[in-house]
Design an enzyme around this catalytic site. Structure first.
Site, PDB file in Angstrom:
ATOM      1  N   HIS A 380       0.796  -1.235   0.000  1.00 33.32           N
ATOM      2  CA  HIS A 380       0.000   0.000   0.000  1.00 33.32           C
ATOM      3  C   HIS A 380       0.822   1.275   0.000  1.00 33.32           C
ATOM      4  O   HIS A 380       0.254   2.364   0.094  1.00 33.32           O
ATOM      5  CB  HIS A 380      -0.930   0.049   1.213  1.00 33.32           C
ATOM      6  N   LYS A 570      -7.843  14.264   4.276  1.00 32.29           N
ATOM      7  CA  LYS A 570      -7.000  13.060   4.296  1.00 32.29           C
ATOM      8  C   LYS A 570      -5.941  13.258   5.348  1.00 32.29           C
ATOM      9  O   LYS A 570      -5.802  14.359   5.894  1.00 32.29           O
ATOM     10  CB  LYS A 570      -6.364  12.832   2.923  1.00 32.29           C
ATOM     11  N   ARG A 571      -5.154  12.208   5.646  1.00 32.82           N
ATOM     12  CA  ARG A 571      -4.061  12.364   6.589  1.00 32.82           C
ATOM     13  C   ARG A 571      -3.156  13.525   6.164  1.00 32.82           C
ATOM     14  O   ARG A 571      -3.002  13.794   4.976  1.00 32.82           O
ATOM     15  CB  ARG A 571      -3.237  11.072   6.669  1.00 32.82           C
ATOM     16  N   LYS A 576       1.287  14.528   0.453  1.00 38.64           N
ATOM     17  CA  LYS A 576      -0.083  14.826   0.021  1.00 38.64           C
ATOM     18  C   LYS A 576      -0.252  16.322  -0.289  1.00 38.64           C
ATOM     19  O   LYS A 576      -1.242  16.749  -0.866  1.00 38.64           O
ATOM     20  CB  LYS A 576      -1.088  14.376   1.073  1.00 38.64           C
ATOM     21  N   THR A 678      -8.353   6.775  -2.141  1.00 41.80           N
ATOM     22  CA  THR A 678      -9.711   6.225  -2.236  1.00 41.80           C
ATOM     23  C   THR A 678     -10.753   7.317  -2.027  1.00 41.80           C
ATOM     24  O   THR A 678     -11.878   7.204  -2.514  1.00 41.80           O
ATOM     25  CB  THR A 678      -9.935   5.086  -1.221  1.00 41.80           C
ATOM     26  N   LYS A 682     -14.581   8.468  -3.850  1.00 40.37           N
ATOM     27  CA  LYS A 682     -15.812   8.845  -3.144  1.00 40.37           C
ATOM     28  C   LYS A 682     -16.328  10.186  -3.660  1.00 40.37           C
ATOM     29  O   LYS A 682     -17.521  10.373  -3.878  1.00 40.37           O
ATOM     30  CB  LYS A 682     -15.555   8.906  -1.635  1.00 40.37           C
TER      31      LYS A 682
HETATM   32  C1  26V Z   1       2.430   2.086   8.069  1.00 38.16           C
HETATM   33  C2  26V Z   1       2.686   2.066   9.388  1.00 38.16           C
HETATM   34  C3  26V Z   1       4.073   2.105   9.798  1.00 38.16           C
HETATM   35  C4  26V Z   1       4.244   1.575  11.183  1.00 38.16           C
HETATM   36  C5  26V Z   1       3.293   2.186  12.142  1.00 38.16           C
HETATM   37  C6  26V Z   1       1.868   1.957  11.770  1.00 38.16           C
HETATM   38  C7  26V Z   1       1.636   2.021  10.310  1.00 38.16           C
HETATM   39  C8  26V Z   1       0.350   2.020   9.847  1.00 38.16           C
HETATM   40  C9  26V Z   1       0.109   2.047   8.509  1.00 38.16           C
HETATM   41  C10 26V Z   1       1.146   2.071   7.613  1.00 38.16           C
HETATM   42  C11 26V Z   1       0.932   2.003   6.156  1.00 38.16           C
HETATM   43  C12 26V Z   1       0.185   3.085   5.595  1.00 38.16           C
HETATM   44  C13 26V Z   1      -0.032   2.775   4.171  1.00 38.16           C
HETATM   45  C14 26V Z   1      -1.316   3.332   3.669  1.00 38.16           C
HETATM   46  O1  26V Z   1      -2.228   3.651   4.407  1.00 38.16           O
HETATM   47  N1  26V Z   1      -1.397   3.422   2.385  1.00 38.16           N
HETATM   48  C15 26V Z   1      -2.563   3.940   1.725  1.00 38.16           C
HETATM   49  O2  26V Z   1      -3.349   2.818   1.324  1.00 38.16           O
HETATM   50  C16 26V Z   1      -4.528   3.206   0.642  1.00 38.16           C
HETATM   51  C17 26V Z   1      -5.309   1.948   0.361  1.00 38.16           C
HETATM   52  O3  26V Z   1      -4.637   1.144  -0.535  1.00 38.16           O
HETATM   53  C18 26V Z   1      -4.169   3.980  -0.613  1.00 38.16           C
HETATM   54  O4  26V Z   1      -5.359   4.401  -1.219  1.00 38.16           O
HETATM   55  C19 26V Z   1      -3.310   5.194  -0.274  1.00 38.16           C
HETATM   56  O5  26V Z   1      -2.892   5.825  -1.451  1.00 38.16           O
HETATM   57  C20 26V Z   1      -2.107   4.747   0.530  1.00 38.16           C
HETATM   58  O6  26V Z   1      -1.372   5.866   0.984  1.00 38.16           O
END
Ligand code: 26V
Length: 835
Positions: A380, A570-571, A576, A678, A682
């Protein structure tokens, strides 16, 4: 708002409840105290000892939710019964995050109970909104990845696929955000303080998890005690996932950590009362809180334990289920597909190998073949700082057996690589699972090597993943790499959240689109139909009014629904580029100051989103946006023409309210950085136009709708990549007059008087630090696209025509399409209807 034109029955005229509605779910007409509201009143009385007249909204919510749960219970149980009997191939979605949001309105909608509920609310003169608002959002996720998992569960249930989600039951979800003097502050989200009517504890299926060491909480942090193995208990809590139409009801199983009953009684009886109980505290700490970072895999031991805990509990549980019907381990891949949502659950590769080798007694080759055919992995993000790598030491300490297995997988991988590329000695090093220099385990490599499928989440992302990020591995296993472009569920994100627009659509083409979104294509010819255009405009107006009223009721902010609603929600992340949006707004403000009588359309810019608590730059960005808002509010020239609103506490529920009301969707990430996005989808489904870069799924959306119906701008991913090495923001500052003026205005402290720290931070991000995310490279192009957008808005019919063409092309971005691709191309799974 009265309960008559309520939120629930989008596209479905309020009818009288058919007599057999409840029978369909196995409940006859139940009378209690002579009333038709039997379920509800019984819950009030027996759960809370209240008469209807004594209940407050919270009790009303609980009783309503429990009544809905009663209605779905039989069907839920039947679903599992049918699966046990038919023994289809099951799909398990392992994810550290499920960003579910609220369930009551969604479950009523998917069960098609809205006529009954409408009648009930009317008879009892209850305020539907106030009751629904009592449900806390289940915020068990950070952002896109967690919300995608929730949309996938909806789609699997709606398509009658035997799918189950496995996650963690965090006691504290994503933190609550408040804004104090422009700065983000975090508060704990104690969402389970009150009993949650949707969860069913199943202690009978508790699982014991073994770790190679013990833990102690000392001074607030977790300390490992070596050489003293310990056990944790995983208690499953199930939540119903109602498919649209209420036929299939799947399960989301969330694990809570607890202490084994047999905690150290030796110590206990030796008088170590406090010590033994302290251990309890440690065990329960494991699922206490969701990690609020989505970009740094900061070395956090507790996170590592959480990930293993999810994996160990879920595998034990699904293997128990598999063994009830199948005694032959060979058939595991024919009966079980496990999707790894990012690398977070990728320890599952080693864990399944451990079970197959040590418990089933299989040989390595067979165990490896079974493991490989069972797992599939979704990536992701390409951000290097988010790719998980865990210290080898932690494996030595906590998971010594799994480490042995990983080392053996790695040894065999290196051997294979050396045999295939004998002259390329550095290749094995680049591809290995264990990074030798750093003594780190690369979890993405483990996931790719241990799975038969690796996918990205949009075409561009899958391509970059394969050709750049893990190129060597893709050369070794080219057949494993594929793309599955993300999608969102049209039930929650259109039917439920935007009843006005949903009715327009249903009136025009019928309601088949709810489960077959390709039908939306049939709206295309209506883009030139004046009557339909007027209806869509009316729906947008209605959604804007609804949002405006809600906002006012929340804290008194009053926004003007006659302005363009221009959103970025968004975050908060540098990539971004909320700052780029800030630059645009500052430039528009500057233009207005220079020509106060220009005919620029009036606009309201909405921002919402959380910054990871330790991500200081992101917190500066929030502060800057709030300052921008205040400065513009305080300027008589701009007041009424431009307005910036930073909405605190972004959540699924807020998105459900704001997206339907939006005119413009900003998707402005530096090209190559947003895996998919995503929210872009929406917005498209809700008739907003996109102002965006060629990144993530936005590229495919523009392709589907036609680029002439999009406002695309900026450098492509290839151009961004090529600019490494020679790019300088100073060139843009010195050669572009508007860039120069805006940067000067910001650095003069105009938006941040007496806050030199903030000005320094901005100078550093945009100029001195090299502008990593290329804000200045795309600024002029963004302003040009914005100008095109402004002139289109002056022609309302043309604007809405494009919005309709977008809506008509949005069907591809339903998560039903995504899930059907996963089912046929990765899982080889088929529907198992519950008749
Ligand atoms: C990474 C980490 C690192 C360690 C601590 C906790 C944590 C939690 C989540 C993540 C990964 C984040 C990746 C993410 O959210 N990617 C997003 O995924 C969406 C669904 O596929 C996508 O639409 C977004 O573009 C993408 O940024």
């Amino acid at each position: 708002m009265t309960s008559d034109d309520a939120v629930l029955p989008a596209g479905l005229p309020r009818q009288h409840a058919p007599e057999n509605l409840l029978q369909q779910y196995g409940c006859g007409p139940i009378k209690f105290n002579g009333s038709n509201n039997a379920l509800y009143e019984r819950h009030l009385l027996f759960d809370n000892a209240l008469a209807p007249s004594e209940a407050g909204n919270r009790e009303r919510y609980e009783a309503a939710a429990r009544s809905v749960r009663d209605i779905l219970s039989q069907r839920w149980q039947q679903t599992e019964q049918v699966y046990s009997r038919e023994n289809p191939k099951r799909i398990y979605y392992l994810s550290m995050e499920f960003l579910i949001g609220r369930s009551l309105s969604n479950n009523i909608l998917n069960l098609r109970l809205e006529p009954l509920v409408g009648q009930f609310l009317k008879e009892n003169q209850l305020d539907e909104w106030a009751i629904l608002a009592e449900e806390p959002d289940a915020g068990l996720g950070n952002g896109g990845l967690g919300r995608l998992a929730a949309c996938f569960l909806d789609s699997m249930a709606s398509m009658q696929l035997p799918g189950m989600g496995y996650g963690l039951r965090y006691e504290y979800g994503i933190f609550k955000q408040t804004i104090v003097d422009g700065w983000q502050q975090e508060q704990p989200d104690n969402w389970l303080r009150r009993p949650d009517p949707w969860e069913v504890a199943r202690p009978q299926y508790a699982v014991a998890v073994e770790l190679g060491c013990s833990f102690e909480v000392r001074g607030g942090s977790l300390k490992a005690i070596t050489g003293k193995p310990s056990k944790l208990l995983g208690i499953p809590y199930d939540r119903p996932i109602v498919g649209y139409g209420g036929k299939t009801i799947n399960t989301l199983r969330l694990w809570a950590s607890a202490t084994p009953d047999s905690f150290d009684f030796q110590e206990f009886s030796a008088g170590e009362f406090v010590g033994a109980l302290a251990e309890c505290l440690t065990a329960e700490t494991v699922t206490r809180v969701l990690y609020p970072d989505d970009s740094t895999s900061m070395g956090q031991g507790l996170r590592f334990v959480q990930e293993y805990f999810l994996v160990a509990c879920s595998l034990a549980d699904l293997i128990r289920r598999f063994r009830m019907n199948d005694s032959n381990w060979n058939s595991l891949p024919d009966k079980v597909a496990i999707q790894l949502n990012d690398t977070h659950p990728s320890l599952a590769v080693a864990e399944l190998m451990r079970v197959l080798l040590d418990h089933a007694g299989l040989g390595w080759e067979l165990a490896w073949d079974i493991t490989n055919r069972t797992f599939a992995y979704t990536n992701h993000t390409l951000l290097p700082e988010a790719l998980e790598k865990w210290p080898l030491q932690w494996f030595e300490l906590m998971l010594p057996r799994q480490l042995q297995i990983i080392l053996e997988i790695d040894r065999r991988l290196r051997e294979e690589v050396a045999a295939r590329w004998p002259d390329d000695t550095s290749r094995a090093e680049r591809m290995s699972i264990v990074e030798h220099g750093g003594r780190l385990v690369r979890m993405a490599h483990l996931a790719i090597v241990g799975s038969h499928s690796t996918n990205g989440v949009a075409a561009i992302h899958s391509r970059l993943l394969r050709d750049v990020t893990v190129r060597d591995l893709a050369e070794l296993y080219p057949e494993r790499f594929n793309n599955k472009t993300n999608g969102v569920t049209p039930r929650r994100w259109l039917l439920l959240s935007n009843p006005g627009l949903a009715s327009c659509i249903t009136n025009a083409i019928g309601d088949r689109w709810i489960t077959k979104t390709d039908d939306l294509q049939r709206l295309k010819p209506l883009a030139d139909d004046g009557e339909f255009i007027a209806a869509v405009r009316g729906a947008k107006r209605q959604a804007k009014l609804r949002f405006t009223e809600w906002l006012k009721s929340q804290g008194g902010i009053q926004v003007d629904p006659d302005t363009i609603f221009d959103c970025q929600i968004k975050r908060i992340h540098e990539y971004k580029r909320q700052l780029l949006n800030g630059l645009r707004i500052a430039a528009l403000y500057n233009r207005l100051r220079e020509s106060p009588h220009s005919d620029m359309p009036s606009r309201t810019f909405f921002f919402a989103g959380k910054a990871a608590p330790a991500y200081h730059v992101a917190k500066f960005i929030i502060k800057f946006l709030n300052n921008l808002a205040d400065t513009i509010d305080g300027d008589p020239v701009a007041r009424g023409r431009l307005r910036v609103v930073f909405l605190p506490e972004y959540s699924v529920s807020m998105a459900e309210r704001l997206i339907p009301a939006s005119d413009v969707s900003n998707q402005i990430s530096t090209a190559g950085y947003e895996a998919s996005g995503t929210s872009n989808m929406k917005f498209m489904m809700n008739g907003a136009l996109t102002l965006g870069t060629r990144d993530g799924a936005t590229i495919e959306m523009a392709e589907a709708a036609g680029e002439e119906n999009f406002f695309l701008f900026g450098l492509t991913a290839e151009q961004i990549a090529a600019s490494q090495g020679w790019y300088s923001p100073w060139w843009h500052y010195e050669n572009e007059p508007e860039t120069h003026a805006v940067i000067d205005l910001i650095l003069s402290g105009h938006f941040s008087r007496h806050e030199p720290m903030l000005v320094d931070a901005l100078r550093n991000i945009l100029l001195a630090g090299g502008d990593t995310y290329r804000h200045l490279a795309d600024f002029v192009s963004y302003m040009e696209a914005d100008l095109r957008l402004q002139s289109l808005y002056a022609k309302p019919e043309d604007w809405t025509r494009k919005a309709v063409l977008n809506l008509a092309s949005s069907g591809r971005f339903s998560s039903d399409r995504t899930i059907s691709e996963y089912a046929s191309e990765i899982w080889n799974a088929k529907p198992c209807p519950v008749l």
